[in-house]
Design an enzyme around this catalytic site. Structure first.
Site, PDB file in Angstrom:
ATOM      1  N   GLU A   1      16.896 -95.776 -11.373  1.00 10.09           N
ATOM      2  CA  GLU A   1      15.760 -96.152 -12.207  1.00 10.09           C
ATOM      3  C   GLU A   1      15.173 -97.457 -11.673  1.00 10.09           C
ATOM      4  O   GLU A   1      15.796 -98.122 -10.844  1.00 10.09           O
ATOM      5  CB  GLU A   1      16.203 -96.329 -13.667  1.00 10.09           C
ATOM      6  CG  GLU A   1      16.757 -95.079 -14.303  1.00 10.09           C
ATOM      7  CD  GLU A   1      17.121 -95.277 -15.778  1.00 10.09           C
ATOM      8  OE1 GLU A   1      16.819 -96.371 -16.317  1.00 10.09           O
ATOM      9  OE2 GLU A   1      17.702 -94.352 -16.371  1.00 10.09           O
TER      10      GLU A   1
ATOM     11  N   GLY B   1       6.494 -97.637  25.452  1.00 15.32           N
ATOM     12  CA  GLY B   1       5.331 -97.293  24.644  1.00 15.32           C
ATOM     13  C   GLY B   1       5.425 -95.912  24.020  1.00 15.32           C
ATOM     14  O   GLY B   1       4.958 -95.682  22.895  1.00 15.32           O
TER      15      GLY B   1
ATOM     16  N   GLU C   1      22.427 -93.843  -1.249  1.00 15.94           N
ATOM     17  CA  GLU C   1      23.813 -93.540  -1.639  1.00 15.94           C
ATOM     18  C   GLU C   1      24.732 -94.745  -1.426  1.00 15.94           C
ATOM     19  O   GLU C   1      25.872 -94.630  -0.998  1.00 15.94           O
ATOM     20  CB  GLU C   1      24.337 -92.308  -0.889  1.00 15.94           C
ATOM     21  CG  GLU C   1      23.556 -91.055  -1.258  1.00 15.94           C
ATOM     22  CD  GLU C   1      24.381 -89.787  -1.219  1.00 15.94           C
ATOM     23  OE1 GLU C   1      25.598 -89.829  -1.461  1.00 15.94           O
ATOM     24  OE2 GLU C   1      23.796 -88.725  -0.945  1.00 15.94           O
TER      25      GLU C   1
END
Length: 386
Positions: A132, A347, A370
């Site tokens: 959350e 590159g 996790e």
């Protein structure tokens, strides 16, 4: 470079599985990885292929629609997929270890028979709603609530960063919620919420740095009602049970990370042999050769760590410390190898169509999801009595 699987250290059934998944990854996953990454599109056709192979059912008994294998078999599959596409690998990892495994570990027989055949088949995906805005590493800060009302759980709250939560085949989200207070502490339980339940909404997907072909959403629950029997496991044991799920999941994430680290080695070896500068292949440059050798050493050490943790887990022995060590060293190996591979490619390594560029963007989350690196250090220290 020596192919680890060719050393004969794996039993034949594991080796055959790994080689089969490797072939699938190279022939089916790799050709569409850049496209799905660029379009931020979920690879339904790849997931269907994994489902047909039985990968979502690898660690589950046949009586529940699984393949009758074990968690190590899942890890081997994740390593092979992680070499070419971390988004595909995390879709499998989350679908099994976070979507289906809680039902298998803590569900009653009715819940297992109802949900596991769907999830193990890969035709349906499950998700786990834990994190959350104010409760990530501190899962005890959960604010989502579930109150019993007339034989139903009334759920209100929100979750964030939830994998596999908004696909067309998502059928279930298991939610942690505060169901009361006991001895002054929050009582956290887990509740099964079918994806079509009124009031449950998968909000618009995130615009992420990496894992662009993985499905990740914030979730909202507004007066969501599900039957009281949708409680998963014992009331008040939701947080403790999920810690067990995270311990197992860290081994799986370590396996995925090893795949990413090895994928960077493989790509670098191939490129260094082909790329010429100053009249010779750059692999002739000792600085390049040494860099790749160090990358290989990291991948090998990390693989050994997750093999060890998986062996302890399958033998029924304590494995919390080893799982944290595996997750720590493997995620760092993936990030370090991605950085080195990008440097070797120069590159070209900064161009998104190259696998090493995707690994560079994708690998950072391996040090966060996790359980962050810092959480792993905390857990390892606790296991040492610190």
């Amino acid at each position: 470079m020596t192919d680890f699987l060719s050393t004969g250290t794996l039993p034949d059934e594991y080796r055959d599985l790994a080689l089969t998944v490797r072939d699938f990854a190279q022939k089916v996953v790799a050709p569409v990885s850049a496209k799905h990454d660029a379009e931020h599109s979920f690879p339904y056709e790849v997931v269907a292929g994994m489902a047909e192979m039985g990968l979502f059912g690898l660690p589950f008994p046949e009586e529940y629609g699984g393949m009758g294998g074990d968690y190590f078999a899942l890890c081997l599959a994740l390593e092979e997929l992680g070499k070419v596409d971390q988004s595909v690998a995390i879709t499998l990892e989350a679908g099994v270890s976070l979507g289906a495994m809680p039902v298998y570990r803590f569900g009653n027989e009715k819940q297992k028979l109802e949900w596991l055949p769907q999830l193990a088949s890969g035709r349906a995906l499950g998700a786990f709603g834990l994190t959350e805005p104010g409760a990530g590493s501190d899962a005890g800060g959960t604010r989502t609530t579930a109150v019993l009302d007339g034989g139903e759980w009334l759920i209100n709250g929100s979750k964030q960063f939830i994998t596999n939560s908004g696909t067309d085949i998502t059928r279930l989200v298991t939610v942690t919620a505060v169901t009361g207070v006991s001895n002054g502490k929050k009582e956290i339980s887990t509740i099964l919420v079918p994806a079509d339940t009124p009031g449950f909404v998968a909000e618009p997907a995130y615009n992420k740095v990496g894992w662009n072909a993985s499905d990740t959403h914030p979730l909202s629950f507004t007066d969501v009602r599900v039957p009281e029997e949708n409680l998963l496991g014992e009331r008040g044991r939701g947080y403790a049970n999920f810690l067990r799920i995270l311990d197992e999941g860290r081994i799986a994430i370590a396996a995925l990370s090893v795949g990413a680290a090895q994928g960077c080695v493989d790509e670098s070896v191939r490129y260094a042999r082909e790329r010429e500068a100053f009249g010779q292949a750059i692999v002739r440059n000792q600085a390049i050769a040494f860099k790749i050798a160090r990358m290989e050493a990291r991948a090998h050490a990390a693989r050994t760590a997750y093999y060890d943790a998986a062996a302890l887990m399958l033998s029924g022995k304590p494995f919390k410390k080893q799982a944290s060590i595996a997750k720590l060293v493997a995620s760092e190996a993936a990030m370090d190898n991605a950085r080195d591979a990008t440097q070797i490619f120069g590159g070209y390594g900064f161009m998104n169509e190259y696998a090493v560029a995707r690994h560079y963007r994708d690998s950072k989350i391996l040090e966060i999801g996790e359980g962050t690196t810092e959480v792993q250090l905390l857990l390892i220290g606790r296991e040492l009595g610190l």
